[in-house]
Design an enzyme around this catalytic site. Structure first.
Site, PDB file in Angstrom:
ATOM      1  N   LYS A   9      -0.554  -4.379  -3.488  1.00 60.83           N
ATOM      2  CA  LYS A   9      -1.887  -3.708  -3.161  1.00 60.83           C
ATOM      3  C   LYS A   9      -1.830  -2.263  -3.647  1.00 60.83           C
ATOM      4  O   LYS A   9      -1.503  -1.484  -3.283  1.00 60.83           O
ATOM      5  CB  LYS A   9      -1.783  -3.363  -1.467  1.00 60.83           C
ATOM      6  CG  LYS A   9      -3.231  -3.186  -1.151  1.00 60.83           C
ATOM      7  CD  LYS A   9      -3.367  -3.008   0.491  1.00 60.83           C
ATOM      8  CE  LYS A   9      -4.624  -2.425   0.966  1.00 60.83           C
ATOM      9  NZ  LYS A   9      -4.723  -1.146   0.568  1.00 60.83           N
ATOM     10  N   SER A  30       0.841  -1.261   0.081  1.00 58.83           N
ATOM     11  CA  SER A  30       0.011  -0.026  -0.094  1.00 58.83           C
ATOM     12  C   SER A  30       1.015   1.237   0.058  1.00 58.83           C
ATOM     13  O   SER A  30       1.625   1.575  -1.066  1.00 58.83           O
ATOM     14  CB  SER A  30      -0.849  -0.050   1.111  1.00 58.83           C
ATOM     15  OG  SER A  30      -1.974   1.024   1.131  1.00 58.83           O
ATOM     16  N   ASP A  41       9.968   5.341 -10.104  1.00 57.92           N
ATOM     17  CA  ASP A  41       9.514   5.869 -11.410  1.00 57.92           C
ATOM     18  C   ASP A  41      10.092   7.224 -11.728  1.00 57.92           C
ATOM     19  O   ASP A  41      10.269   7.488 -12.700  1.00 57.92           O
ATOM     20  CB  ASP A  41       7.950   6.141 -11.333  1.00 57.92           C
ATOM     21  CG  ASP A  41       7.175   4.800 -11.439  1.00 57.92           C
ATOM     22  OD1 ASP A  41       7.871   3.702 -11.639  1.00 57.92           O
ATOM     23  OD2 ASP A  41       5.910   4.811 -11.360  1.00 57.92           O
TER      24      ASP A  41
END
Length: 566
Positions: A322, A297, A308
């Site tokens: 998740k 999460s 990223d």
């Protein structure tokens, strides 16, 4: 330019399609409302009929709760109902706070036992210890009570008094402790310090409304007072928490205005893009994020966003996967529903949700999305990353398989009980980072396990028995069975042989439990960091600027170069 007649025809057709679509939506909404009303009427009627005519008395609240839980289980594991008496548990998830004495408890054959008092909280400060069996709280005898009832009695409004009576191993008579409840705060940062040559280390266990403040304070102290030159943020076993805290922690290391995560759900007005809103603390210091398969999460938002953006190297094992967001919804009678409202997408555009709960197999189980069906996305610097299946580390370390024996040693009360007796004979131990379990301690534990008739589920033995049954059914045991008998003899449990085979692993489990009794969660963490391959790999990578540069900024491949690669 369209001819006028053609233009009018197109406009007319568009109007018809729009009218048809709107009509379909209206009809669909009306159908949904009718279905909801119809099924609620049926459900109410069933409850009334059962309450009136069922042969035995019904616990209506329990019956309804069972039906609610069964309904929610068909959705996903994160959509949960909290009745009034459990709403504080939901609050704890976001704040890390509750009113009480600050101790973990567990139901055993002997009663409800304190398994871990939190450092600095009323239970620990008042003298309660791990291993104490709770006999009474105030005037309530709880010797035969479930742990939920004991927990309810221990919790309460801060500054209220309570008396706890316990049976302590090694003490001939029960002990009584007078405590004062307080606002129990479970610190999200378990420990921070310097590891290796100038590398800061922060272990973050959860994302609450205090996580950003604690991580920021830890980083500033490490940078300003310890002159660290690189940082490790450890998110292993961090199950997540508040999305806002994840955004703010990412913001510490990337410029203001950067997109961190986007959420998308059924209600478009709830869709939201989260960006960094503050000036960062440091955008150039080499940064490593540690993750494992229990990092989920909000942990995956931090690790995935920084991956990223090519701001950090990710080290460890693939994360949990998740990619869903929950929000609390108030219900009647002070109850609450934590419901999944959206999926989240990190800067590259990928969603890392691993399990597809909307599609289930023939057994009704949701299954993981196979790697072959995941899609490629790209980081800011053009590195390929994939959706589905969690965050894949830049430096992936093979996770050590846990032997069946070790699993049972960790979950069976035998380890806890042995350590409880061990601590009675050892008033003090060396600092957490210097403590070691001796061979004598190991042998004593082995003897204790034999004495208590410790058993463990051996998968090889179960598989052999299944094979034997199948072979007998198919007629293969009518002839020579010497081979099977020899194999069966080899698979017989041998506690001496099995304990010795996994000696170091068992000593590590014992050591962590022992250290926790004296130095609490912080000490347990320091003990496990003594020999930590993932942290060692992070220190190795952070000490190599060229390797970091090559990892985060790979050389661009030309078409010719790409074609030359076999």
């Amino acid at each position: 330019m369209y001819k006028n007649s053609h233009f009018k025809a197109i406009i007319g057709l568009f109007a018809i399609l729009l009218s048809f679509t709107n009509s379909q939506n209206i009809y669909a909404q009306e159908d949904n409302r009718f279905e909801i009303s119809k099924n609620l009427d049926i459900y109410n009627a069933i409850i009334k009929e059962l309450e009136m005519f069922y042969v035995d008395s019904l616990d209506i609240e329990k019956t309804v709760r069972t039906s609610i839980d069964a309904m929610l289980r068909t959705l996903d594991p994160y959509t949960e109902y909290y009745p009034e008496q459990n709403v504080e548990d939901l609050k704890f998830l976001s704040t890390g706070e509750y009113g009480g004495v600050g101790a973990m408890i567990r139901k055993t054959d002997e009663g409800v036992v304190i398994t871990e008092p939190f450092e600095g909280m009323p239970a620990q400060m008042g003298g309660l210890k791990a291993g104490d069996i709770i006999l009474a709280i105030d005037t309530f005898n709880v010797e035969k009570s479930p742990d939920s009832r004991v927990s309810e009695l221990l919790k309460g409004v801060p500054n209220t008094k309570l008396t706890v009576k316990v049976k302590r191993p090694g003490e001939p008579k029960p002990l009584t402790f007078n405590l004062v409840r307080k606002q129990v705060v479970v610190a999200p940062v378990t420990w921070y310090g310097v590891r290796g040559d100038g590398t800061g280390y922060i272990y973050l266990k959860s994302f609450t409304d205090k996580s950003t403040q604690e991580v920021k304070a830890a980083f500033n102290d490490l940078k300003n007072n310890h002159q660290i030159t690189s940082l490790v943020l450890d998110l292993r076993n961090n199950g997540g928490g508040l999305i806002e805290s994840a955004i703010q922690i990412v913001n510490m290391f990337v410029p203001k205005g950067e997109e961190v995560v986007t959420t998308r759900g059924k209600l478009k007005q709830w869709d939201r893009t989260y960006r960094t809103t503050s000036e960062p603390l440091d955008t150039v210091m080499p940064l490593a994020i540690l993750i494992n398969n229990e990092s989920a999460s909000a942990s995956e938002i931090v690790a995935g966003a920084l991956q990223d953006m090519d701001r950090a190297v990710i080290i460890g094992q693939r994360s949990y996967g998740k990619g869903l967001v929950q929000a609390p919804r108030e219900l009647p009678y002070n109850s609450n529903l934590k419901v999944t409202i959206s999926k989240y997408y990190i800067p590259s555009g990928r969603c890392i949700q691993q399990i597809d709960y909307s599609h289930r197999n023939a057994e009704g189980k949701a299954v993981a999305i196979p790697d072959s069906l995941t899609n490629v996305f790209y980081t800011t610097n053009g590195r390929p990353v994939r959706d589905g299946g969690g965050i894949r580390p830049d430096f992936e370390l093979e996770e050590k398989e846990m032997p069946t024996l070790l699993y049972y040693i960790m979950v069976d009360p035998i380890t806890f009980d042995f350590v409880t007796e061990w601590t009675l004979k050892h008033p003090t131990i060396p600092p957490a980072g210097q403590f070691d379990v001796t061979d004598e301690d190991f042998e004593a534990f082995k003897a204790y396990a034999k004495e208590k008739n410790f058993t463990y589920d051996r998968q090889s033995e179960r598989a052999f028995n299944n094979l034997k049954e199948i072979a007998q059914f198919e007629g293969f045991l009518e002839g020579d069975t010497i081979f099977l008998k020899e194999l069966e003899a080899k698979l017989q449990p041998d506690i001496d042989k099995d304990f010795d085979r996994f000696k170091q692993d068992i000593k590590d489990v014992l050591g962590a439990e022992i250290v926790k009794r004296y130095y609490y969660q912080k000490g347990e963490l320091l003990y496990t960091l003594k020999q930590d391959p993932t942290l060692e790999k992070a220190l190795e990578v952070l000490s190599n600027p060229v390797l970091i540069e090559e990892t985060l900024n790979p050389p661009l491949q030309t078409e010719n170069t790409a074609e030359a690669i076999p």
